[in-house]
Design a protein around this motif. Structure first.
Motif, PDB file in Angstrom:
ATOM      1  N   SER A 157       2.112   6.118   2.078  1.00 13.49           N
ATOM      2  CA  SER A 157       2.246   6.707   3.322  1.00 13.49           C
ATOM      3  C   SER A 157       0.982   7.049   3.980  1.00 13.49           C
ATOM      4  CB  SER A 157       2.952   7.997   3.021  1.00 13.49           C
ATOM      5  OG  SER A 157       4.190   7.926   2.604  1.00 13.49           O
ATOM      6  N   LEU A 158      -0.132   7.335   3.378  1.00 14.90           N
ATOM      7  CA  LEU A 158      -1.402   7.441   3.906  1.00 14.90           C
ATOM      8  C   LEU A 158      -2.220   6.099   4.342  1.00 14.90           C
ATOM      9  CD1 LEU A 158      -2.868   9.758   1.019  1.00 14.90           C
ATOM     10  CD2 LEU A 158      -2.866  10.287   3.362  1.00 14.90           C
ATOM     11  N   ARG A 159      -1.641   4.834   3.548  1.00 16.74           N
ATOM     12  CA  ARG A 159      -2.304   3.701   3.998  1.00 16.74           C
ATOM     13  C   ARG A 159      -1.543   3.376   5.446  1.00 16.74           C
ATOM     14  NH1 ARG A 159      -1.815  -1.087   0.209  1.00 16.74           N
ATOM     15  NH2 ARG A 159      -3.120  -2.039   1.755  1.00 16.74           N
ATOM     16  N   GLU A 160      -0.256   3.747   5.348  1.00 17.19           N
ATOM     17  CA  GLU A 160       0.630   3.505   6.637  1.00 17.19           C
ATOM     18  C   GLU A 160       0.148   3.995   7.927  1.00 17.19           C
ATOM     19  OE1 GLU A 160       5.318   3.295   7.928  1.00 17.19           O
ATOM     20  OE2 GLU A 160       4.746   2.400   6.112  1.00 17.19           O
ATOM     21  N   VAL A 161      -0.339   5.452   7.543  1.00 19.11           N
ATOM     22  CA  VAL A 161      -0.640   6.140   8.806  1.00 19.11           C
ATOM     23  C   VAL A 161      -2.321   5.879   9.210  1.00 19.11           C
ATOM     24  CG1 VAL A 161      -1.364   8.509   9.471  1.00 19.11           C
ATOM     25  CG2 VAL A 161       0.881   8.063   8.489  1.00 19.11           C
TER      26      VAL A 161
END
Length: 596
Positions: A157-161
């Motif tokens: 999720s952090l990588r996507e954001v």
């Protein structure tokens, strides 16, 4: 040495504090600390095996009724060496350093074991984010966490954001265009300058702030994306984002209490947890700085006999661990360690030792205890293997494999699993004579392990089971090596083709979803990985005609050799076959055809 020899040696010793060592030639059998060296060593001649210093942290397992192991240790010793110190605290630290250096067979010994996941932000110019059990030096580390699946969801999720890269150095350095991660929105592609350094570091700082408790830095963007996807009637996408959001919120709820429990006014607090489950005591160390958890470690104690008291574990662990680790301002423990000298030593160096009974600090100690507990599932797998094979135990399994290229660069691996978990400090590898004979190669590898064990040159504990990567032929070669040296350790084999467990008298065809088979597969695959890694290291260090071909670098050379196996086979390959190797285009294939 017999009792009289020990008594005579003791008579020559001073009555001052210090450290004593029982020696078998150059090998250290046991290290001990004493307030009175003469009295302590003399106590090994009485019927109790020595209790002159009942508070000694590393003798708790040896005191009381004299054990068979103590008698064995004393009888094997040829000499007793001593070192006098000015104070008891100096003796405590010297003892700990000697135990760490020599790893004596009859002491409680500390062994590293990193088995719970952390989130690591590497120290690269463009940092990488990854879930790791063994972070690199200089990295920023968050954790520990007990649910790896949840952590991986949060990292994704952090990588996507924020677009933080997750690729290895090799992939990052070799890119000339963005990879698939960039195409699907998981990376901002700093490898090809799709984002400038200042903006990328800003995103990294946002990730760090999230792990330090600023939940909204991730939940708010996910919620906005979810709402937008729902409005656009992209319901599958909205559902995926909803699941991500749920995982992130759950992650923060379970980790927030731990992050806030260390007193913020303290520069550093170490929190110790102890677990006595399984066959060896386990200790977890949680490290907090300025109110934030910044790291964790897990260690096991290799004890000659069962320890049933957490105080004894703490008494053995603390001096050894802090002999080579910077001391904090505060140490939180579940109970007071055995030995008044531990508390006196810590007080003398300005460290406050506390045993919290309630409140935030007690909550953090509880978390450390949970981190110290090995997964019950992995212990159950070991028990199931032992039961199915009719063994007393399969707690400690050693895996063996051989790797070579048509008889060249022959290497063998020896890996160790304890309670279903890799014990990497006990891994060994061996370069073997060059020959294209898998059975004799395995015979030589196992003979090397057996010989070292019998001659006392291998200080690792004796295994409960040997697992051979191979079939009946490799197992027969192994059993012949064991029989020749009269080393009574059971051995089995597991081949990749049919995944059948081969023993001396039968073959087991366990179900593919059987947990005990999964354990053996993990050991087998790790032995294979470790052997291949060593083999490739040796092979790649050898100069070949490929080095002279323009356009063929180390990575392409490795891929060619891995694909074709040898230089001769590369020479025989067609232009079309050569171009099936990643990195070999038409011009490179022409050069290979002309120059090799």
């Amino acid at each position: 040495m017999d009792a009289e020899a020990v008594r005579q040696r003791a008579n020559d010793l001073p009555t001052e504090p210090g450290v004593y060592q029982f020696l078998d030639g150059d090998r250290v059998l046991y290290v001990g600390k004493a307030v009175d060296l003469r009295s302590r060593v003399r106590s090994y001649t009485d019927h109790r095996g020595g209790d002159a210093d009942t508070n000694r942290p590393n003798d708790d397992v040896l005191n009381g009724p004299r054990s068979k192991r103590i008698r064995q240790m004393v009888s094997r010793a040829e000499e007793i060496d001593v070192a006098v110190t000015e104070t008891e605290s100096q003796a405590l630290l010297l003892e700990a350093n000697l135990i760490k250096r020599h790893r004596p067979r009859y002491n409680v010994r500390l062994k590293d074991d990193k088995s719970y996941p952390l989130v690591e932000l590497t120290a690269h110019t463009f940092p990488q984010i990854r879930v790791s059990r063994d972070p690199n030096s200089g990295s920023t580390v968050f954790g520990p966490f007990t649910d790896r699946g949840q952590v991986e969801t949060v990292v994704k999720s952090l990588r996507e954001v924020y677009g933080v890269r997750g690729c290895s150095d090799h992939k990052y350095d070799s890119r000339d265009r963005p990879c698939l991660d960039h195409d699907i929105g998981l990376c901002s592609a700093p490898c090809t300058n799709e984002i400038d350094h200042k903006q990328y570091i800003s995103d990294i700082e946002a990730v760090e702030r999230f792990f330090r408790g600023e939940t909204g830095l991730l939940t708010d963007p996910l919620r906005r994306q979810m709402d937008t996807a729902a409005q656009d009637e992209r319901f599958e996408r909205a559902a995926n984002l909803r699941d991500m959001l749920s995982a992130v919120e759950s992650f923060q709820a379970t980790s927030a209490s731990a992050v806030s429990t260390a007193a913020s006014e303290r520069q550093r607090t170490d929190v110790i947890g102890v677990s006595l489950a399984g066959n060896a005591p386990t200790v977890a160390v949680l490290r907090a700085e300025r109110g934030q958890l910044v790291g964790r470690e897990q260690h096991t104690l290799d004890a000659p006999e069962t320890i049933t008291d957490p105080a004894a574990v703490l008494g053995a662990f603390l001096p050894q661990y802090y002999a080579s680790t910077e001391l904090p301002e505060v140490i939180l423990c579940p109970e007071h360690p055995a030995g008044d000298d531990i508390a006196s030593w810590l007080d003398g160096v300005g460290v406050e030792l506390r045993v919290p009974g309630a409140g935030r600090e007690a909550t953090l100690v509880d978390l450390a205890i949970k981190n110290a507990s090995r997964p019950e599932r992995e212990r159950n797998e070991s028990v199931a293997v032992a039961s199915a094979l009719g063994l007393d135990s399969a707690t400690r399994i050693e895996g063996f494999d051989v790797s070579h290229t048509q008889g060249t660069n022959v290497v063998g691996s020896n890996v160790v699993f304890v309670d279903g978990t890799p014990e990497k400090r006990d891994y060994r590898r061996r370069k073997l004579p060059e020959q294209n004979d898998d059975y004799d190669n395995m015979h030589k590898l196992v003979s090397w392990r057996v010989t070292r064990a019998i001659e006392g040159r291998d200080d690792r504990p004796e295994p409960d089971l040997l697992l051979i990567d191979g079939g009946r032929g490799q197992l027969d070669a192994t059993r012949d090596a064991l029989r020749s040296a009269d080393w009574q350790v059971p051995a089995i084999a597991l081949a990749k083709a049919e995944e059948r467990v081969v023993t001396a008298d039968r073959t087991y065809n366990w179900s593919g979803d059987d947990p005990k088979l999964h354990l053996l597969q993990r050991v087998r695959d790790e032995a294979h990985r470790f052997a291949v890694q060593y083999h490739e290291t040796l092979r790649d260090d050898v100069s070949t005609p490929l080095d002279e071909v323009a356009g063929v670098g180390p990575e392409t050379r490795t891929r060619l050799l891995r694909r074709f196996g040898s230089i001769d086979t590369i020479r025989e390959a067609s232009m079309t076959e050569l171009q099936t190797v990643d990195g070999v285009g038409e011009m490179t294939a022409i050069r290979l055809d002309e120059q090799i």
